[in-house]
Design a protein around this motif. Sequence first.
Motif, short mmCIF file in Angstrom:
data_model
loop_
_atom_site.label_atom_id
_atom_site.label_comp_id
_atom_site.label_asym_id
_atom_site.label_seq_id
_atom_site.Cartn_x
_atom_site.Cartn_y
_atom_site.Cartn_z
N ASN A 1 -30.50 -57.30 78.30
CA ASN A 1 -31.11 -55.97 78.49
C ASN A 1 -32.62 -56.05 78.67
OD1 ASN A 1 -31.91 -56.51 75.88
ND2 ASN A 1 -30.74 -54.87 74.93
N ARG A 2 -33.15 -57.28 78.86
CA ARG A 2 -34.58 -57.40 79.14
C ARG A 2 -34.85 -57.75 80.59
NH1 ARG A 2 -38.12 -59.86 74.41
NH2 ARG A 2 -36.80 -59.36 72.64
N PHE A 3 -34.12 -58.75 81.09
CA PHE A 3 -34.38 -59.20 82.46
C PHE A 3 -33.20 -58.97 83.40
CE2 PHE A 3 -37.07 -62.24 79.91
CZ PHE A 3 -38.25 -61.56 80.14
N ALA A 4 -32.10 -58.44 82.84
CA ALA A 4 -30.93 -58.11 83.65
C ALA A 4 -30.34 -59.32 84.36
CB ALA A 4 -31.25 -56.99 84.66
N SER A 5 -30.45 -60.52 83.77
CA SER A 5 -29.76 -61.64 84.40
C SER A 5 -28.26 -61.38 84.24
CB SER A 5 -30.18 -62.98 83.79
OG SER A 5 -30.14 -62.94 82.40
N PRO A 6 -27.48 -61.69 85.31
CA PRO A 6 -26.07 -61.29 85.30
C PRO A 6 -25.25 -62.07 84.27
CG PRO A 6 -26.58 -62.64 87.23
CD PRO A 6 -27.88 -62.42 86.51
N GLY A 7 -24.24 -61.40 83.72
CA GLY A 7 -23.34 -62.09 82.80
C GLY A 7 -23.15 -61.31 81.50
N GLU A 8 -22.19 -61.80 80.73
CA GLU A 8 -21.91 -61.22 79.42
C GLU A 8 -21.85 -62.35 78.41
OE1 GLU A 8 -18.25 -59.12 79.42
OE2 GLU A 8 -19.04 -57.41 80.56
N TRP A 9 -22.35 -62.07 77.24
CA TRP A 9 -22.32 -63.07 76.18
C TRP A 9 -21.74 -62.44 74.93
CZ3 TRP A 9 -25.94 -62.60 79.94
CH2 TRP A 9 -26.24 -63.75 80.68
N ARG A 10 -21.43 -63.30 73.95
CA ARG A 10 -21.03 -62.81 72.64
C ARG A 10 -22.01 -63.38 71.63
NH1 ARG A 10 -14.92 -64.43 71.65
NH2 ARG A 10 -15.77 -66.53 71.90
N VAL A 11 -22.05 -62.75 70.46
CA VAL A 11 -22.79 -63.35 69.36
C VAL A 11 -21.78 -63.68 68.27
CG1 VAL A 11 -24.64 -63.14 67.68
CG2 VAL A 11 -24.86 -62.03 69.92
N LEU A 12 -21.78 -64.93 67.85
CA LEU A 12 -20.83 -65.43 66.87
C LEU A 12 -21.55 -65.75 65.57
CD1 LEU A 12 -19.12 -68.06 69.23
CD2 LEU A 12 -18.50 -65.65 68.93
N ALA A 13 -20.85 -65.63 64.46
CA ALA A 13 -21.41 -66.04 63.16
C ALA A 13 -20.60 -67.22 62.65
CB ALA A 13 -21.34 -64.88 62.17
N LEU B 1 -25.15 -69.54 60.46
CA LEU B 1 -25.93 -69.38 61.68
C LEU B 1 -25.24 -68.40 62.61
CD1 LEU B 1 -28.41 -70.60 63.28
CD2 LEU B 1 -26.72 -71.98 64.52
N ARG B 2 -26.04 -67.61 63.34
CA ARG B 2 -25.51 -66.80 64.44
C ARG B 2 -25.88 -67.50 65.73
NH1 ARG B 2 -25.17 -64.53 59.34
NH2 ARG B 2 -25.04 -62.26 59.40
N GLN B 3 -24.95 -67.47 66.69
CA GLN B 3 -25.17 -68.25 67.90
C GLN B 3 -24.67 -67.49 69.12
OE1 GLN B 3 -24.58 -72.54 67.35
NE2 GLN B 3 -23.32 -72.57 69.20
N THR B 4 -25.42 -67.59 70.22
CA THR B 4 -25.03 -66.98 71.48
C THR B 4 -23.91 -67.80 72.12
OG1 THR B 4 -27.23 -66.02 71.84
CG2 THR B 4 -25.89 -66.41 73.80
N ASP B 5 -22.92 -67.11 72.68
CA ASP B 5 -21.78 -67.79 73.31
C ASP B 5 -21.48 -67.12 74.65
OD1 ASP B 5 -19.27 -69.50 73.18
OD2 ASP B 5 -18.39 -67.49 73.35
N PRO C 1 -29.61 -64.51 77.61
CA PRO C 1 -29.17 -65.80 77.05
C PRO C 1 -30.35 -66.65 76.56
CG PRO C 1 -29.30 -65.95 79.43
CD PRO C 1 -29.75 -64.56 79.07
N PHE C 2 -31.55 -66.04 76.47
CA PHE C 2 -32.74 -66.82 76.12
C PHE C 2 -32.76 -67.19 74.64
CE2 PHE C 2 -33.61 -64.28 79.83
CZ PHE C 2 -34.16 -65.21 80.70
N HIS C 3 -32.29 -66.26 73.79
CA HIS C 3 -32.19 -66.58 72.37
C HIS C 3 -30.82 -67.22 72.13
CE1 HIS C 3 -35.47 -63.65 70.74
NE2 HIS C 3 -35.92 -64.53 71.61
N ILE C 4 -30.85 -68.44 71.70
CA ILE C 4 -29.64 -69.24 71.57
C ILE C 4 -29.11 -69.17 70.15
CG2 ILE C 4 -28.83 -71.64 71.59
CD1 ILE C 4 -30.82 -71.90 74.05
N THR C 5 -30.03 -69.21 69.18
CA THR C 5 -29.62 -69.07 67.79
C THR C 5 -30.26 -67.80 67.21
OG1 THR C 5 -31.48 -70.45 67.14
CG2 THR C 5 -29.33 -71.54 67.35
N HIS C 6 -29.63 -67.28 66.16
CA HIS C 6 -30.09 -66.06 65.50
C HIS C 6 -30.01 -66.35 64.00
CE1 HIS C 6 -29.39 -64.26 69.47
NE2 HIS C 6 -28.26 -64.94 69.45
N PHE C 7 -31.16 -66.26 63.32
CA PHE C 7 -31.22 -66.69 61.93
C PHE C 7 -31.32 -65.52 60.96
CE2 PHE C 7 -32.59 -70.57 64.03
CZ PHE C 7 -32.11 -71.58 63.20
N THR C 8 -30.73 -65.72 59.79
CA THR C 8 -31.06 -64.90 58.62
C THR C 8 -32.10 -65.68 57.81
OG1 THR C 8 -29.35 -65.98 57.30
CG2 THR C 8 -28.70 -63.99 58.52
#
Length: 308
Positions: free
Chosen positions: A22-34, A40-44, A218-225
């Motif tokens: 939702n920032r640069f509109a690069s095409p595709g869909e991702w999920r966020v997994l825990a 760790l949270r991770q982009t998939d 897809p730029f943020h690959i990991t998501h931390f607590t």
Amino acid sequence: MSACLLCGTDDWTVIEPVVRDNRFASPGEWRVLACEACGLRQTDPLPTDEQLIALYERHYNFGGEGETGSTWARLRAAFFASPLYRLLLAVDGDVSFHALKGKGRLLDVGCNEGRGLEIYAANGFEAEGLELNRVAADAARNKGFVVYGVPIERLQPRAPYDVIVLSNVLEHALDPRAMLAAIHERLAPGGRLCLSLPNAASALRARFGKDWINWHVPFHITHFTAERLTSLLVDSGFQVAAVRNVSPALWYAQSRIAAAFPEEPRRQRDPKRAIPLMLWALTGLAARRARWNREGKGDCLVIEATRA
Ligand SMILES: [Zn+2]
């Protein structure tokens, strides 16, 4: 499905089934997994190195427009040197460590065009940068700074650093553990790591869900607590000195706009929309933001750690 980048297991819970850029509109869909094993949270799916290079060249291109000598550049430099900016940092929170004063050798990892380097130098540090975007690196060099153009894992500085700043960088790495190991090696004993990144357990993440601006797929690959980041830092040989939460007014504004206009990423940078929302965040929402920060639900984690 990929393995967890930190613990290597693949016991995942899907926490966001569909997230778009939702920032640069690069095409595709991702999920966020825990990760059920380590938190760790991770982009998939994970991007490959080649995909990341192509994405950064396309979307993170720093053009250097109007950088040298323009009225805009002078005004901007004057703003960042002004008491007004200091006041804003004090009120809104300082996720880039621009209020940090001291002396010794400082490395700003991901220094972009060197705005932070100018501030750190003015604050007393002998500041150097690391920037992989060649256009941005050249802009920083033109300001008189030493700027390295290699990944931190390959950097060979002439002496260890007293401070390394990693402001909103670690979450972009395909191997965050290797990045922290490389930083540890390049810090002097007792040297400080100043690290900030989005808080995957924030109140705004809960409120905005897939539209939360800091998924930044897809730029943020990991998501931390805070818990996951703290344990990774300890595993990497750091002593965590302080963990703070900050909820920048700009980030609030951007998530609000992203949620209202999910198909129109450019609106997030439209000052006519962002500025009123930032003012609301700084006034009407101030008490709530302070409570989120106190309760560990702020939008950004700001951590200081020392090389143990
Ligand atoms: Zn894991």
